[in-house]
Design a protein around this motif. Structure first.
Motif, PDB file in Angstrom:
ATOM      1  N   THR A 157     -50.996 -59.183  56.761  1.00  0.00           N
ATOM      2  CA  THR A 157     -50.639 -58.177  57.751  1.00  0.00           C
ATOM      3  C   THR A 157     -51.215 -56.824  57.349  1.00  0.00           C
ATOM      4  N   GLU A 215     -36.137 -69.614  57.794  1.00  0.00           N
ATOM      5  CA  GLU A 215     -35.423 -68.344  57.760  1.00  0.00           C
ATOM      6  C   GLU A 215     -34.160 -68.417  56.909  1.00  0.00           C
ATOM      7  N   ASP A 250     -40.290 -61.587  71.913  1.00  0.00           N
ATOM      8  CA  ASP A 250     -40.142 -62.121  70.554  1.00  0.00           C
ATOM      9  C   ASP A 250     -41.058 -63.311  70.281  1.00  0.00           C
ATOM     10  N   GLU A 274     -44.887 -66.630  64.259  1.00  0.00           N
ATOM     11  CA  GLU A 274     -45.103 -66.329  62.841  1.00  0.00           C
ATOM     12  C   GLU A 274     -44.076 -67.043  61.967  1.00  0.00           C
ATOM     13  N   ARG A 275     -42.832 -67.083  62.411  1.00  0.00           N
ATOM     14  CA  ARG A 275     -41.787 -67.766  61.651  1.00  0.00           C
ATOM     15  C   ARG A 275     -42.080 -69.258  61.556  1.00  0.00           C
ATOM     16  N   ASP A 328     -44.007 -65.503  51.981  1.00  0.00           N
ATOM     17  CA  ASP A 328     -43.742 -64.172  52.527  1.00  0.00           C
ATOM     18  C   ASP A 328     -44.744 -63.161  52.012  1.00  0.00           C
ATOM     19  N   ASP A 374     -48.044 -63.479  53.693  1.00  0.00           N
ATOM     20  CA  ASP A 374     -48.052 -62.940  55.053  1.00  0.00           C
ATOM     21  C   ASP A 374     -48.131 -61.427  55.039  1.00  0.00           C
ATOM     22  N   ARG A 375     -47.410 -60.779  54.130  1.00  0.00           N
ATOM     23  CA  ARG A 375     -47.458 -59.323  54.061  1.00  0.00           C
ATOM     24  C   ARG A 375     -48.842 -58.845  53.695  1.00  0.00           C
ATOM     25  N   GLN A 378     -44.262 -63.583  69.530  1.00  0.00           N
ATOM     26  CA  GLN A 378     -45.128 -63.457  68.357  1.00  0.00           C
ATOM     27  C   GLN A 378     -44.327 -63.682  67.068  1.00  0.00           C
ATOM     28  N   GLU A 379     -43.145 -63.106  67.003  1.00  0.00           N
ATOM     29  CA  GLU A 379     -42.310 -63.287  65.810  1.00  0.00           C
ATOM     30  C   GLU A 379     -41.906 -64.750  65.625  1.00  0.00           C
TER      31      GLU A 379
END
Length: 156
Positions: A151, A86, A14, A20-21, A144, A147-148, A16-17
């Motif tokens: 990605t 979050e 986890d 990113e968060r 958000d 980021d999308r 990488q996640e």
């Protein structure tokens, strides 16, 4: 003997996640919009908490206590929102509900507290608080969406 492999944080699935968060939280908190919303929300919450003494309606104990509690809660919800990225949306919507409650409170709390002074004060503070909460939610949403988009571009 058993063969033990040492794992590091770098090999955690986890990692990488989590990075990113953290990066999203930093981007949300470092934008001018995020910093402005955070500062104005803190001021709004503190004013709401102190408004019975500033606007002069301490005689109405139920509304004075209501404004004190909701003002402190509002200030805590939206101050530092980038550090709890979050939970930003949930905190922003809870702050928006506090803004709505502030608007209707003079008519809902016990006692005859719906005077011109209390109504004008709570409507103005409630609308400002609601708008700031919506802006905080929008700031998180923009990060958000950014980021999308990144990605999707890197996946191509």
């Amino acid at each position: 003997m058993t063969d033990r492999t040492q794992t590091t944080w770098e090999s955690h699935p986890d990692m990488q996640e989590m990075r990113e968060r953290h990066a999203r939280a930093e981007r949300a908190a470092s934008t001018q919009q995020g910093q402005a919303v955070e500062a104005l929300a803190l001021i709004t919450g503190l004013y709401l908490a102190a408004s019975p003494w500033i606007a002069g309606f301490t005689d109405f104990g139920t509304l004075a206590i209501n404004n004190l509690i909701t003002g402190i809660a509002y200030a805590f919800l939206l101050s530092g929102f980038g550090h709890a990225y979050e939970r930003t949306h949930a905190r922003a919507w809870a702050a928006a509900l506090i803004g709505l409650w502030t608007i209707v409170a003079p008519w809902v709390v016990a006692g005859n507290v719906d005077t011109t002074r209390t109504i004008v004060n709570n409507i103005i503070v409630g609308v400002v608080g609601l708008l700031l909460a919506l802006a905080a939610s929008a700031a998180a949403g923009e990060t958000d969406r950014g980021d999308r988009g990144r990605t999707a571009r890197t996946a191509r």
